[in-house]
Design a protein around this motif. Structure first.
Motif, PDB file in Angstrom:
ATOM      1  N   LEU A   1       0.801  -1.146  -0.007  1.00 46.22           N
ATOM      2  CA  LEU A   1       0.120  -0.019  -0.006  1.00 46.22           C
ATOM      3  C   LEU A   1       0.834   1.243   0.014  1.00 46.22           C
ATOM      4  N   PHE A   2       0.469   2.276  -0.574  1.00 45.51           N
ATOM      5  CA  PHE A   2       1.245   3.519  -0.763  1.00 45.51           C
ATOM      6  C   PHE A   2       1.066   4.253   0.542  1.00 45.51           C
ATOM      7  N   ASP A   3       2.186   4.415   1.213  1.00 42.35           N
ATOM      8  CA  ASP A   3       2.196   4.822   2.839  1.00 42.35           C
ATOM      9  C   ASP A   3       1.615   6.142   2.935  1.00 42.35           C
ATOM     10  N   SER A   4       1.752   7.030   1.878  1.00 48.88           N
ATOM     11  CA  SER A   4       1.585   8.395   1.974  1.00 48.88           C
ATOM     12  C   SER A   4       0.053   8.664   1.734  1.00 48.88           C
ATOM     13  N   LEU A   5      -0.443   7.684   0.900  1.00 49.85           N
ATOM     14  CA  LEU A   5      -1.958   7.897   0.605  1.00 49.85           C
ATOM     15  C   LEU A   5      -3.043   7.061   1.314  1.00 49.85           C
ATOM     16  N   SER A   6      -4.233   7.583   1.870  1.00 50.88           N
ATOM     17  CA  SER A   6      -4.923   6.951   2.767  1.00 50.88           C
ATOM     18  C   SER A   6      -5.750   5.563   2.015  1.00 50.88           C
TER      19      SER A   6
ATOM     20  N   PHE B   1     -18.642   8.951  -8.005  1.00 47.61           N
ATOM     21  CA  PHE B   1     -18.556   7.547  -8.723  1.00 47.61           C
ATOM     22  C   PHE B   1     -17.569   6.719  -8.292  1.00 47.61           C
ATOM     23  N   LEU B   2     -16.348   7.340  -8.091  1.00 44.24           N
ATOM     24  CA  LEU B   2     -15.120   6.951  -7.449  1.00 44.24           C
ATOM     25  C   LEU B   2     -15.465   6.342  -5.958  1.00 44.24           C
ATOM     26  N   ALA B   3     -15.988   7.411  -5.339  1.00 44.64           N
ATOM     27  CA  ALA B   3     -16.335   7.104  -3.844  1.00 44.64           C
ATOM     28  C   ALA B   3     -17.178   5.967  -3.614  1.00 44.64           C
ATOM     29  N   GLU B   4     -18.339   5.970  -4.462  1.00 45.53           N
ATOM     30  CA  GLU B   4     -19.362   4.536  -4.289  1.00 45.53           C
ATOM     31  C   GLU B   4     -18.284   3.397  -4.774  1.00 45.53           C
ATOM     32  N   LEU B   5     -17.492   3.406  -5.732  1.00 43.44           N
ATOM     33  CA  LEU B   5     -16.939   2.158  -6.120  1.00 43.44           C
ATOM     34  C   LEU B   5     -16.037   1.662  -4.891  1.00 43.44           C
ATOM     35  N   VAL B   6     -15.208   2.663  -4.408  1.00 40.97           N
ATOM     36  CA  VAL B   6     -14.440   2.375  -3.460  1.00 40.97           C
ATOM     37  C   VAL B   6     -14.941   1.778  -2.182  1.00 40.97           C
ATOM     38  N   THR B   7     -16.314   2.433  -1.749  1.00 39.77           N
ATOM     39  CA  THR B   7     -17.152   1.693  -0.824  1.00 39.77           C
ATOM     40  C   THR B   7     -17.545   0.403  -0.989  1.00 39.77           C
TER      41      THR B   7
ATOM     42  N   ALA C   1     -11.958   3.889   5.330  1.00 40.53           N
ATOM     43  CA  ALA C   1     -11.404   4.582   3.963  1.00 40.53           C
ATOM     44  C   ALA C   1     -10.600   5.582   4.369  1.00 40.53           C
ATOM     45  N   HIS C   2     -10.938   6.329   5.335  1.00 35.91           N
ATOM     46  CA  HIS C   2      -9.963   7.568   5.730  1.00 35.91           C
ATOM     47  C   HIS C   2      -8.584   7.202   6.469  1.00 35.91           C
ATOM     48  N   LYS C   3      -8.362   5.866   6.816  1.00 39.85           N
ATOM     49  CA  LYS C   3      -7.175   5.535   7.605  1.00 39.85           C
ATOM     50  C   LYS C   3      -6.344   5.590   6.866  1.00 39.85           C
TER      51      LYS C   3
END
Lengths: 278, 279
Positions: free
Chosen positions: B108-113, B132-138, B151-153
């Motif tokens: 995982l990219f350390d600097s990204l949530s 749409f991106l938020a829906e897909l990630v969820t 998602a915000h961790k």
């Protein structure tokens, strides 16, 4: 139980040959790396947010350290130069020496050294860690080019922001030297500035800034290359960070020498004529 | 199907069973250390293949070569019958997106949530709106059994199992046709191993994908594999012996009388203890 085999002794010629081969390989690899940076620069810039974040880290966060070192180097020059100039009753000319040294040499070299230490090492360590933890492979697997995503923003940040850091180092160094010379050492401020403006030309300031751009490019190139070629584990990351700083510092001084000679030649070609300090 | 697109075939229906990845005489060395020697294997559409073997025998290297994340020293890699060296850089990047790669440590990219990690590939390769991106990630987070609140961790706030699941969510976000799992269960507790195995099966049920899994975990082999390929370290091979010492179903692997296979499958050190002077 078998004993540990002793390593075969290498002859001096073999060792030297190995060293030459490694040097040629490393130089060629660095050249290819630089070419790929240029190729991706020509293809277009990475996302704005990535570049801005990188510029903040390289530029804004380097300002305090550049200002502090710049100011003290200006004052140190005043302290060291005063006794010699005072003996010759020429202390009013200190401004010319201090300011010339700052804008032509010390400002750019110090700003670059600070950048190599603060930013270059961090870049090498960060990219090295990304390599060791397969994050660079992950970038490629997700359709991003690591050179474009990781290296181009860092290269642009160093290349474009080091001139500004150099100007800041120059300005604070000039101010530090002036304040210390006139307020502490008692040098006459009018003559201090008179001789400064007489001997320090716009060319000298411009040459210093131009040199700094080469330094910035070299720092980013070396740091990113070291990071990308990082060895395994924590030791590899540590070595990448250390070698990035050491190599950058050596290259800064070598570049400074050759660029200094080259720019001097251009100056004397454009404006031939005698110049005297006294 | 677009003519000329080597990856335009769906990996289902009558196409299932066709070779989509072929390694032909692959060798790979790191300096003077040879890891792979003349390895040839096929991965067929729709199947789940487990690559097993001792540590350092070249399984992960083979998988990186399959995905063109590493170049072989010798030999050819073919994707859908077309050698990857015949592809342009753009074609290679485009076709590589058909592969999802779950890295050993999740990478995982350390600097990204967590959100940015999962959205990374989509942002990079599509022009999807943020909504749409938020829906897909969820949706992808739910697929791997994680709450949308995570998602915000940042990756540093996640446990090993959660990192693997976020890595899987990131891999699945681009809807790959082929998923390569590099030791997906290493370092996890038995419950989490079963969670990951179940997720691999669920992924396959949800849509037809081809899976290649590098693993040391025999429970994973039993549960998910259609076919098992066993590698052997070059240093231990008999002269002339191929590096792939077994290829067959999991049942055949467990029933094998070849000591090279059975020792590994049942985790028995055998004569190794004497070799290592531990007895």
């Amino acid at each position: 139980m078998s004993s540990v085999p002793t390593p075969r002794k290498q002859s001096v010629v073999n060792a030297f040959g190995q060293l030459v081969i490694e040097f040629v390989q490393a130089t060629g690899d660095l050249a290819l790396f630089a070419t790929s940076i240029l190729r991706w620069l020509c293809r277009g810039l990475p996302r704005r947010s990535v570049v801005v974040e990188c510029m903040y880290e390289v530029g804004v966060r380097s300002i305090p350290v550049v200002l502090i070192t710049g100011m003290f180097i200006g004052m140190v020059l005043a302290v060291q130069g005063y006794q010699q100039f005072h003996l010759m009753r020429m202390e009013t000319r200190m401004g010319a020496v201090i300011n010339m040294a700052l804008v032509a040499e010390l400002g750019p070299v110090l700003a670059a050294t600070m950048l190599a230490g603060r930013v270059g090492s961090a870049m090498a360590a960060q990219l090295g860690t990304m390599r060791v933890t397969e994050q660079i492979d992950a970038l490629r697997a997700l359709g991003a080019n690591p050179i474009q995503y990781l290296v181009v923003p860092r290269f642009l940040s160093c290349f474009l922001l080091i001139p500004l850091l150099t100007v800041m180092a120059d300005a604070i160094g000039v101010a530090g030297g002036w304040v210390f010379s006139t307020q502490v050492l008692g040098v006459d401020a009018t003559y201090y500035w008179h001789y400064s403006t007489e001997y320090v030309a716009a060319w000298d300031v411009g040459a210093g800034i131009l040199k700094s751009m080469f330094f910035g490019a070299a720092i980013a190139l070396i740091a990113c290359h070291r990071g990308f070629k990082c060895g395994a584990g924590a030791e590899g990351v540590g070595q990448a960070a250390t070698s990035s700083f050491v190599l950058s510092f050596v290259v800064i001084l070598v570049l400074d020498f050759f660029l200094g000679m080259f720019l001097n030649d251009i100056y004397w070609t454009l404006w031939p004529g005698p110049s005297s300090f006294v | 199907m677009q003519p000329g697109d080597p990856f335009s075939d769906p990996f289902t229906g009558e196409e299932s069973g066709r070779s989509i990845i072929e390694l032909r005489g692959i060798s790979r060395s790191f300096g003077s250390q040879e890891v792979l020697r003349n390895v040839s294997l096929d991965i067929r559409a729709g199947e789940t293949v487990c690559l097993i073997g001792e540590s350092g025998c070249g399984k992960s290297v083979t998988m990186k070569i399959m995905a063109s994340l590493m170049q072989p020293t010798a030999g050819n890699v073919l994707w859908n019958d077309v050698p990857i060296k015949d592809r342009t850089d753009e074609e290679l990047v485009r076709d590589r997106l058909r592969f999802g790669y779950l890295f050993q440590g999740a990478a995982l990219f350390d600097s990204l949530s967590v959100f940015e990690n999962i959205a990374f590939g989509l942002r990079q390769n599509t022009t999807m709106s943020d909504k749409f991106l938020a829906e897909l990630v969820t949706e992808r987070l739910k697929d791997v059994g994680m709450s949308p609140a995570s998602a915000h961790k940042m990756p540093s706030e996640l446990s090993g199992g959660m990192r693997k699941r976020v890595g899987l969510a990131r891999t699945l976000a681009l809807m790959p046709d082929i998923i390569l799992y590099d030791e997906p269960t290493t370092g996890l507790d038995p419950i989490m191993i079963d969670v990951i195995n179940t997720l691999i099966l669920k992924t396959r049920k949800r849509r037809p994908v081809t899976s290649v899994i590098v693993t040391h975990e025999m429970s994973t082999v039993r549960k998910v594999a259609d076919r098992v390929i066993m590698f052997y370290p070059l240093s231990r091979l008999e002269p002339g012996q191929p590096q792939i010492v077994f290829e067959g179903t999991p049942e055949e692997a467990f029933a094998s009388e070849d000591p090279q296979v059975s020792q590994f499958v049942y985790g028995e050190a055998g004569e190794r203890m004497q070799e290592l002077s531990l007895l």
